[in-house]
Design a protein around this motif. Structure first.
Motif, short mmCIF file in Angstrom:
data_model
loop_
_atom_site.label_atom_id
_atom_site.label_comp_id
_atom_site.label_asym_id
_atom_site.label_seq_id
_atom_site.Cartn_x
_atom_site.Cartn_y
_atom_site.Cartn_z
N ALA A 1 6.68 53.42 -43.18
CA ALA A 1 7.61 53.36 -42.55
C ALA A 1 7.69 52.41 -41.06
N LEU A 2 6.56 53.11 -40.47
CA LEU A 2 6.30 52.27 -39.39
C LEU A 2 5.98 50.87 -39.27
N GLU A 3 5.28 50.57 -40.53
CA GLU A 3 4.92 49.37 -40.88
C GLU A 3 6.11 48.32 -41.30
N THR A 4 7.14 49.04 -41.91
CA THR A 4 8.39 48.30 -42.41
C THR A 4 9.14 47.93 -41.10
N LEU A 5 9.28 48.96 -40.18
CA LEU A 5 9.72 48.53 -38.72
C LEU A 5 9.14 47.37 -38.02
N GLU A 6 7.79 47.54 -38.14
CA GLU A 6 6.93 46.44 -37.39
C GLU A 6 7.07 45.03 -38.09
N ALA A 7 7.02 45.04 -39.44
CA ALA A 7 7.47 43.76 -40.08
C ALA A 7 8.67 43.10 -39.62
#
Ligand SMILES: NC(=O)c1ccc[n+]([C@@H]2O[C@H](COP(=O)([O-])OP(=O)(O)OC[C@H]3O[C@@H](n4cnc5c(N)ncnc54)[C@H](OP(=O)(O)O)[C@@H]3O)[C@@H](O)[C@H]2O)c1
Length: 253
Positions: A66-72
């Motif tokens: 989820a955090l990687e989705t936000l980062e991307a």
């Protein structure tokens, strides 16, 4: 460049109220990004804000993906984040030895780990004048028998915010820790927490807490406190900690 607000925990309670008040008070924002797990509740919020572009991000912030989705998404869109509100959080009460370690770990994951990660992910996109608003708690001021892990998680947030605020001073970005007492939201029901008669006396409406928080953040204050929490903080700083812990033990255990 588009200017946005990012709000975690926007599906209910304090976070949801932030979305409403930010939508009304900051008409020049291009988008409001709202994060929480419950997609339906986020869609209901979007319907409440006609004329506002709401970006719905149904994410479980305890998950790295989820955090990687936000980062991307941030890397792709490179917005200017005018306001970041970290409101996602949860609490469980009871003596430590009666609690499930998985519940306690989850509390730390949402209240500390996710808040830290979301803040760090947003930092490159904050500009001079941007505001970080962290929903902390009056529990941050005192260790709390019967609510030990939660209070410790909120003490972490306060310490993190104060140091981060100092680091960001030269960039003209402020960090405001919002430390309310009990607020009338789903928080108690979700955590299976009984609302004691004492807490009921101090129960605040989210509307009031959020209005004050937005005002204090724009003023660049590092703390946003109501009157009762100012008093609690003062007592915590002048009374011997042993005495406070004994009173808390009697009241909350
Ligand atoms: N209510 C109080 O008395 C009180 C007092 C002091 C401080 N606070 C703090 O205020 C903040 C907001 O709480 P509230 O009172 O508004 O309670 P709430 O109504 O239960 O809201 C909590 C929010 O956090 C989100 N959330 C929880 N776990 C999540 C996860 N794993 N991933 C993403 N989002 C998650 C929930 O959304 P989903 O369930 O949809 O994921 C919900 O939107 C919390 O940090 C809380 O500690 C509350």
């Amino acid at each position: 460049m588009k200017c946005i607000a990012v709000i975690t925990g926007a599906s209910s309670g304090i976070g949801r109220e932030f979305a409403r008040q930010i939508a009304a008070a900051y008409p020049s924002l291009s988008e409001i990004w709202v994060l929480a797990r419950r997609l339906t509740a986020l869609r209901e919020l979007e319907a409440e804000l006609p004329g506002k572009k709401v970006r719905i991000l149904p994410l479980d912030l305890t998950e790295d993906t989820a955090l990687e989705t936000l980062e991307a998404l941030l890397k792709k869109e490179r917005p200017c984040i005018r306001i970041l509100v970290n409101s996602a959080g949860c609490g469980k009460s009871g003596p430590v030895e009666s609690q499930d370690w998985k519940d306690a770990s989850r509390m730390l994951d949402v209240n500390c780990r996710a808040l830290t990660a979301v803040t760090m992910l947003c930092l490159p996109y904050l500009k001079k004048g941007s505001r970080i608003i962290q929903i902390d708690s009056g529990s941050a001021f005192l260790p709390q028998p019967g609510f030990a892990v939660y209070a410790a998680s909120k003490a972490y947030v306060l310490s993190f915010d104060q140091a981060l605020g100092a680091e960001l001073k030269d960039r003209g970005i402020t960090v405001t820790s919002v430390c309310p007492g009990p607020v009338d939201t789903e928080f108690f029901q979700t955590g299976g927490i009984a609302l004691s008669p004492l807490k009921k006396i101090f129960l605040a409406k989210p509307q009031k807490v959020v209005k004050k928080a937005l005002f204090d953040a724009e003023e660049g204050k590092d703390l946003s406190l109501g009157r009762s929490m100012k008093l609690l903080r003062l007592l915590g700083s002048v009374l011997p900690q042993k005495l406070i812990l004994e009173v808390m033990r009697k009241l909350f255990l």
